[in-house]
Design an enzyme around this catalytic site. Structure first.
Site, short mmCIF file in Angstrom:
data_model
loop_
_atom_site.label_atom_id
_atom_site.label_comp_id
_atom_site.label_asym_id
_atom_site.label_seq_id
_atom_site.Cartn_x
_atom_site.Cartn_y
_atom_site.Cartn_z
N LYS A 1 -8.22 3.52 1.87
CA LYS A 1 -7.46 4.76 1.73
C LYS A 1 -7.65 5.48 0.41
O LYS A 1 -7.90 6.69 0.37
CB LYS A 1 -5.98 4.48 1.96
N SER B 1 0.84 -1.21 0.00
CA SER B 1 0.00 0.00 0.00
C SER B 1 0.87 1.26 0.00
O SER B 1 0.36 2.37 -0.01
CB SER B 1 -0.94 0.01 1.22
N TYR C 1 -9.99 -6.38 12.53
CA TYR C 1 -9.25 -5.91 11.36
C TYR C 1 -9.16 -7.01 10.31
O TYR C 1 -8.92 -8.17 10.62
CB TYR C 1 -7.82 -5.46 11.74
N LYS D 1 -15.94 28.03 -30.53
CA LYS D 1 -16.37 27.46 -29.25
C LYS D 1 -15.60 28.03 -28.05
O LYS D 1 -14.41 28.29 -28.11
CB LYS D 1 -16.18 25.94 -29.25
N ASN E 1 -2.62 -2.11 13.21
CA ASN E 1 -4.08 -1.96 13.14
C ASN E 1 -4.56 -0.70 13.86
O ASN E 1 -5.42 0.03 13.34
CB ASN E 1 -4.77 -3.20 13.71
N THR F 1 -38.98 26.42 -12.40
CA THR F 1 -39.32 25.08 -11.93
C THR F 1 -39.54 24.27 -13.19
O THR F 1 -40.02 24.81 -14.21
CB THR F 1 -40.59 25.06 -11.06
N HIS F 2 -39.19 23.00 -13.16
CA HIS F 2 -39.28 22.14 -14.35
C HIS F 2 -38.52 22.74 -15.53
O HIS F 2 -38.84 22.48 -16.68
CB HIS F 2 -40.75 21.90 -14.76
N GLN G 1 -7.45 -2.10 3.95
CA GLN G 1 -6.43 -1.32 3.26
C GLN G 1 -7.01 -0.59 2.05
O GLN G 1 -6.47 0.41 1.59
CB GLN G 1 -5.29 -2.25 2.83
N SER H 1 -12.39 24.63 -28.56
CA SER H 1 -12.55 23.37 -29.27
C SER H 1 -11.40 23.22 -30.25
O SER H 1 -10.96 24.20 -30.85
CB SER H 1 -13.89 23.35 -30.01
N GLU I 1 -18.33 21.59 -16.27
CA GLU I 1 -18.68 20.23 -16.70
C GLU I 1 -17.92 19.18 -15.89
O GLU I 1 -18.47 18.15 -15.50
CB GLU I 1 -18.37 20.07 -18.19
N ASN J 1 -15.91 26.73 -24.15
CA ASN J 1 -16.64 25.72 -23.39
C ASN J 1 -16.43 25.86 -21.88
O ASN J 1 -15.32 26.14 -21.43
CB ASN J 1 -16.20 24.32 -23.82
N1 ARG Z 1 -1.37 -1.19 5.27
C1 ARG Z 1 -2.30 -1.70 6.19
C2 ARG Z 1 -3.66 -1.04 5.96
O1 ARG Z 1 -3.68 -0.07 5.33
C3 ARG Z 1 -1.87 -1.44 7.56
C4 ARG Z 1 -2.39 -2.40 8.58
C5 ARG Z 1 -1.87 -3.75 8.30
N2 ARG Z 1 -2.18 -4.65 9.37
C6 ARG Z 1 -2.04 -5.94 9.24
N3 ARG Z 1 -2.29 -6.66 10.26
N4 ARG Z 1 -1.66 -6.49 8.11
O2 ARG Z 1 -4.69 -1.49 6.42
#
Ligand code: ARG
Length: 477
Positions: free
Chosen positions: A334, A27, A326, A292, A113, A158-159, A331, A286, A299, A294
């Site tokens: 994020k 990660s 956990y 154009k 964790n 409205t509408h 993971q 464009s 958008e 835009n």
């Molecule tokens: N990179 C992990 C996450 O984002 C961190 C926690 C990992 N914990 C574990 N017991 N493998 O969740």
């Protein structure tokens, strides 16, 4: 333990993970963004470990110095992130331990964790704090635009059919109100977010006498009276992500509000409405059609709401089937959280800049707002003032609208005789009904688009958004 070997794998495993496993499970490619929070959390944890006697003063200072050094390198882009160390937590801890042997004590009573739960909560607090500021800036840009064109009227719809006249500023003020609720939702989400999960360990706390309140206070997890706030169940503390979901829900609603604003701007910038001019710098051309111009920012604002809504769904789905506590699935939280934050922050900022570079085509607005049909309801209200029940008045004016349409003339061109042919309640004073300025003078209930109420609302918001700097009347001693 071989140097650089992933910290958590030592001992139990004879081999490191296969290369494709490391690549699949890492990660670090995205959670490196948590480095500030990770370091801040580690410093607080280390200070607590010193307080309870796990670290000596010298060990604590070597850890603090090492973390500071690492932070400096990350900031400068000099830090070497290693994929085989999986995530931000292990990258920083491994490098710290390489530099300061006491780093090997840092993870005492801590698990990734509770560490990652902590980092995320800190990150959310930091970033959402910036978002709140940006929401206020956008509201400010709306107030400024409204004030620049404070007397401009447009049809309210409205509408998507012309309905009744409103001040242009009144239309903008609608979004200022929506954004204010978004502001409140983010603020409330932050309040629930602001509880410290450190000390929950992997899922079951610790046998060591950790001082959770000390860490919480150190990291600003305190209530309005400064008392530390810590999670009250270790399993909950490591496994729920409701704080992230709550933010993503608030972000989704904010994105939806911005998307609606964007749709209005797209319409207004088009030739059919032609109410506004967005400065060249905030539009695009464009590649094929030379004429154009835009409204791409609007958008994309509309388009990007899709991913923010999607992130919320992804997080809800991520969580819904997870057994306690956990699981590595978490993971996946994020990137969704980061993306929602990045998207709403960037969108809010660019919309503010665009509105500061937008002007109203006042003549076009005036022309559209002068459509006398917009005042058909006022005509019915006239009859109500003369004592007619509203349902009958509505019917009578409907007949007049049909009469005008048949005669191919605007409603305000009907003669008094024609008006009276529908009901004798019409008198000569009825023609004043079509005076737009007078019509706007009559709409001053709280929150109405009238000529006194709109400036009052603009002034109310100006006070909230641009408070006068506090000047001390007393000279400093
Ligand atoms: N990179 C992990 C996450 O984002 C961190 C926690 C990992 N914990 C574990 N017991 N493998 O969740």
């Amino acid at each position: 333990m071989k140097e650089r070997e992933p910290v958590s794998r030592s001992g139990r495993f004879e081999q490191g993970p296969a290369a494709d496993v490391a690549k699949f499970t890492e990660s670090i490619s995205f959670d490196w963004r948590l480095w500030r929070q990770d370091i801040r959390g580690s410093v607080a944890h280390a200070r607590m470990l010193r307080k309870i006697g796990v670290l000596t003063a010298a060990e604590l200072s070597s850890i603090e110095a090492g973390l500071k050094e690492i932070g400096g390198e990350i900031e400068k882009g000099d830090f070497q992130w290693k994929l085989e160390l999986e995530d931000v937590h292990m990258n920083i801890e491994a490098e710290l331990t390489r530099r300061a042997p006491a780093g090997a004590k840092l993870h005492t009573g801590r698990s990734r964790n509770d560490q990652v739960a902590l980092d995320l909560r800190l990150w959310l607090r930091d970033e959402a704090g910036c978002l709140l500021e940006e929401i206020r800036q956008l509201q400010g840009a709306m107030i400024r635009l409204g004030e620049r064109h404070s007397s401009v009227l447009i049809p309210g719809y409205t509408h998507l059919q012309r309905a009744q006249p409103v001040h242009f500023a009144h239309h903008l003020l609608a979004y200022v109100e929506m954004l204010d609720r978004d502001f409140a939702r983010v603020t409330q989400a932050l309040d629930r977010n602001n509880v410290c999960p450190l000390g929950n360990g992997a899922l079951a706390g610790s046998t060591l006498p950790l001082d959770r309140n000390f860490v919480a206070a150190e990291l600003g997890f305190v209530d309005s009276r400064g008392r530390p706030r810590v999670t009250q169940n270790s399993m909950d503390g490591v496994s729920d992500r409701d704080f992230a979901i709550e933010f993503c829900a608030a972000a989704a609603l904010l994105a939806v509000h911005l998307s609606r604003l964007a749709e209005d701007l797209v319409l207004w910038a088009g030739t059919e409405f032609d109410f506004i001019r967005i400065a060249d710098a905030y539009t695009t051309g464009s590649s094929l059609m030379p004429q154009k111009k835009n409204p791409d920012i609007a958008e994309l604002t509309r388009g990007k709401s899709g991913r923010v809504i999607g992130n919320l769904m992804a997080l809800l789905t991520l969580l819904k089937g997870l057994p306690m506590t956990y699981n590595r699935d978490l993971q996946e939280d994020k990137e969704r959280l980061f993306d929602s934050m990045d998207t709403v922050r960037a969108t809010t900022r660019i919309c503010a800049a665009m509105l500061d570079n937008t002007s109203v085509k006042e003549q076009n607005c005036a022309k559209a707002a002068s459509d006398p049909a917009l005042l058909a309801t006022d005509l019915a209200d006239y009859l109500v003032r003369k004592g007619q029940p509203f349902r009958q008045a509505h019917h009578a004016v409907g007949a007049l609208v049909a009469m005008a349409e048949k005669g191919s003339k605007p409603l305000n061109q009907l003669t008094l005789a024609e008006l009276q042919s529908v009901t004798p309640l019409f008198a000569a004073d009825v023609l004043q009904t079509f005076d737009l300025a007078k019509a706007m003078d009559r709409r001053n209930l709280t929150g109405a688009p009238g000529s006194r109420e709109v400036p009052r609302q603009l002034a109310r918001w100006r006070k909230i958004l641009f408070p006068a700097p506090k000047t001390s009347t007393r000279a400093k001693k």
